[in-house]
Design an enzyme around this catalytic site. Structure first.
Site, PDB file in Angstrom:
ATOM      1  N   ALA A  34       0.844  -1.194   0.000  1.00 51.70           N
ATOM      2  CA  ALA A  34       0.000   0.000   0.000  1.00 51.70           C
ATOM      3  C   ALA A  34       0.877   1.241   0.000  1.00 51.70           C
ATOM      4  O   ALA A  34       2.039   1.203   0.400  1.00 51.70           O
ATOM      5  CB  ALA A  34      -0.913  -0.010   1.211  1.00 51.70           C
ATOM      6  N   CYS A  35       0.285   2.315  -0.441  1.00 54.71           N
ATOM      7  CA  CYS A  35       0.892   3.622  -0.430  1.00 54.71           C
ATOM      8  C   CYS A  35       1.451   3.907   0.971  1.00 54.71           C
ATOM      9  O   CYS A  35       0.746   3.626   1.939  1.00 54.71           O
ATOM     10  CB  CYS A  35      -0.212   4.602  -0.784  1.00 54.71           C
ATOM     11  SG  CYS A  35       0.315   6.236  -1.014  1.00 54.71           S
ATOM     12  N   PRO A  36       2.639   4.406   1.185  1.00 51.64           N
ATOM     13  CA  PRO A  36       3.582   4.961   0.200  1.00 51.64           C
ATOM     14  C   PRO A  36       4.615   3.960  -0.312  1.00 51.64           C
ATOM     15  O   PRO A  36       5.516   4.352  -1.043  1.00 51.64           O
ATOM     16  CB  PRO A  36       4.303   6.030   1.033  1.00 51.64           C
ATOM     17  CG  PRO A  36       4.402   5.412   2.399  1.00 51.64           C
ATOM     18  CD  PRO A  36       3.140   4.597   2.553  1.00 51.64           C
ATOM     19  N   ASP A  79      -1.643  -1.308  -5.908  1.00 45.64           N
ATOM     20  CA  ASP A  79      -2.291  -0.155  -5.279  1.00 45.64           C
ATOM     21  C   ASP A  79      -2.708   0.831  -6.374  1.00 45.64           C
ATOM     22  O   ASP A  79      -1.863   1.400  -7.056  1.00 45.64           O
ATOM     23  CB  ASP A  79      -1.300   0.500  -4.305  1.00 45.64           C
ATOM     24  CG  ASP A  79      -1.922   1.654  -3.551  1.00 45.64           C
ATOM     25  OD1 ASP A  79      -3.100   1.977  -3.811  1.00 45.64           O
ATOM     26  OD2 ASP A  79      -1.228   2.246  -2.704  1.00 45.64           O
ATOM     27  N   SER A 116       0.517   6.941   3.837  1.00 40.65           N
ATOM     28  CA  SER A 116       1.476   8.024   3.616  1.00 40.65           C
ATOM     29  C   SER A 116       1.374   9.094   4.691  1.00 40.65           C
ATOM     30  O   SER A 116       2.368   9.715   5.058  1.00 40.65           O
ATOM     31  CB  SER A 116       1.242   8.661   2.246  1.00 40.65           C
ATOM     32  OG  SER A 116       1.359   7.681   1.250  1.00 40.65           O
TER      33      SER A 116
END
Lengths: 75, 375
Positions: free
Chosen positions: A13-15, A40, B78
């Site tokens: 998943a991000c990041p 993703d 993030s």
């Protein structure tokens, strides 16, 4: 296309897809191409934006089922 | 310093109570420009997370000191990464739990008022997307109007109120979000109602909402009266609840009016829109409190976070209700339309029951702003 490195970022998943791409890119020479596999969906826009801002070039991208593929040339 | 999660619910309270809040949005710039957390006291900047992978030192001066910072991203990952970096620099940092997806899904119930015989009317405010839905509760029965995809929220709310969901209504076939109406009706064993002109050839069972139809809640104590009011769609129907409230769907908003083009027929429907707003609505009591299905900007909300305004006030102040010249009205609503909502055709197909998407795909589709009005 002459791919120097293939990066498997599937399931991440991000990041993480970009974190890993950045790391892998650091090991490449200018002009070399990296192929990235990710799942993703957010990676699509983010990789394109990151590539442009880093002076690299997004040469191609594709979607095969759930897997997004990107080819980036190091700038 | 450690980082603290902030839920979408907590964020909604801060936005409504107008707490000062500084948001660092780390999504890509296109997503930020398209849609972001807004509020009177919300200040936000956008620095995509992929510019911060080597650290946050370079951007520290853009982030005010001595006040909490909320880091926001699409999903969460993030924002956690960036929040941790800021915390290491000694800042007090929160991250938005579940990211903008959770923000999009958050519903905030607000009590609008008491109804005849101990009844109550609630508005569910979807702050992130500007969707408004409603629940009427009376004597152990509930009616839900314009429900969103987050069906559990309504089911749980009704359960806490000790009410059985008897009827689920949609004012029209929605084209900007996914209706939860059918699913709630199925789950609760209630009846699903839809305007027949918006539901041609649907593959599911429904009760036709026709002009003049009356539905009662709680042993006839509260009456919901349907008024055919086309213009946003050909079937658009409004409801007068308990002789006091006008649920206007996507026809009339607090500071704007509906758009006639989301089924591709602006030219055909603009006449209906004109007729509904300038003739049908004009004949209604000015004392009715208008409760729309959307709001577009935070300024449309009242102090308590609800969107509600007397019809009489809207006839004085809403620009869309004050264009006397019919030709000018026509040009205004057909010539100057905002971009259509993301995926609006797909929303229509899902709501018509002819397109299937799994839950994650549905959530993904709804990310972004709503564009249902003409200001």
């Amino acid at each position: 296309m002459n791919v120097s490195k293939v990066l498997d970022a599937k399931g991440l998943a991000c990041p993480m897809p970009i974190v890993k791409t950045k790391k892998a890119m650091a090991e490449l020479e200018t002009g070399e191409i990296i192929e990235i596999h990710a799942t993703d969906k957010g990676a699509k826009n983010d990789l394109a934006a990151w590539t442009a801002s880093g002076g690299h070039e997004l040469i191609d991208s594709s979607e095969e089922g759930d897997v997004l593929k990107f080819w980036i040339k190091k700038g | 310093m450690s980082i603290t999660p902030m839920s979408a619910k907590q964020l909604a309270e801060k936005v409504i109570t107008k707490e000062n809040l500084f948001i660092l949005d780390v999504r890509n710039t296109d997503s930020y420009v398209d849609w972001k957390v807004e509020g009177e006291k919300v200040q936000s900047i956008n620095i995509p997370y992929f510019h911060l992978l080597d650290g946050v030192e370079a951007v520290l001066e853009q982030i005010p000191e001595g006040q909490p910072i909320l880091v926001v991203c699409a999903k969460e990952g993030s924002s956690v990464m960036v929040a941790e970096m800021l915390a290491e620099e000694g800042r007090e940092v929160f991250y938005l739990q579940g990211g903008m997806k959770a923000w999009s899904d958050n519903l905030r119930p607000v009590k609008i008022g008491d109804l005849n015989g101990n009844g109550e009317l609630y508005q569910f405010v979807r702050l992130g997307k500007g969707c408004l839905s409603y629940m009427i509760v009376s004597h152990g029965e509930a009616v839900i109007i314009d429900a969103t995809r987050m069906t559990d929220v309504y089911l749980e709310f009704a359960r806490l109120k000790g009410a059985e969901i008897k009827h689920v209504l949609d004012t029209h076939l929605h084209a900007d979000h996914i209706s939860g109406g059918r699913k709630i009706a199925e789950a609760a064993g209630g009846v699903y109602w839809l305007p027949p002109k918006d539901a041609v050839d649907v593959p599911f069972e429904y009760e036709p909402l026709e002009d003049g139809k009356k539905i009662t809640v709680g042993a006839s104590v509260i009456e919901i009266q349907a008024i055919y009011s086309p213009g946003h769609t050909i079937g658009s129907t409004s409801f007068i609840v308990d002789h006091s409230y006008l649920l206007s769907g996507d026809i009339l908003f607090v500071d704007s009016i509906g758009r006639p083009d989301l089924a591709g027929l602006a030219e055909d429907w603009v006449g209906d829109l004109r007729n509904t707003l300038y003739s049908r609505y004009k004949k209604l009591s000015k004392e009715l409190v208008v409760l729309p299905a959307h709001f577009m900007v935070m300024e449309e909300l009242n102090e308590d976070g609800s969107a509600a305004r007397k019809l009489g006030e809207l006839f004085k102040e809403n620009h869309g209700l004050n264009i006397e010249d019919e030709k000018e009205f026509r040009e205004k609503v057909t010539g100057n339309l905002p971009p259509q909502p993301n995926s609006y055709q797909e929303f229509r197909e899902i709501n018509l029951g002819i397109l299937e998407k799994d839950e994650e795909e549905q959530r993904e589709m709804e990310i972004g702003p709503n564009r249902c009005a003409i200001r």
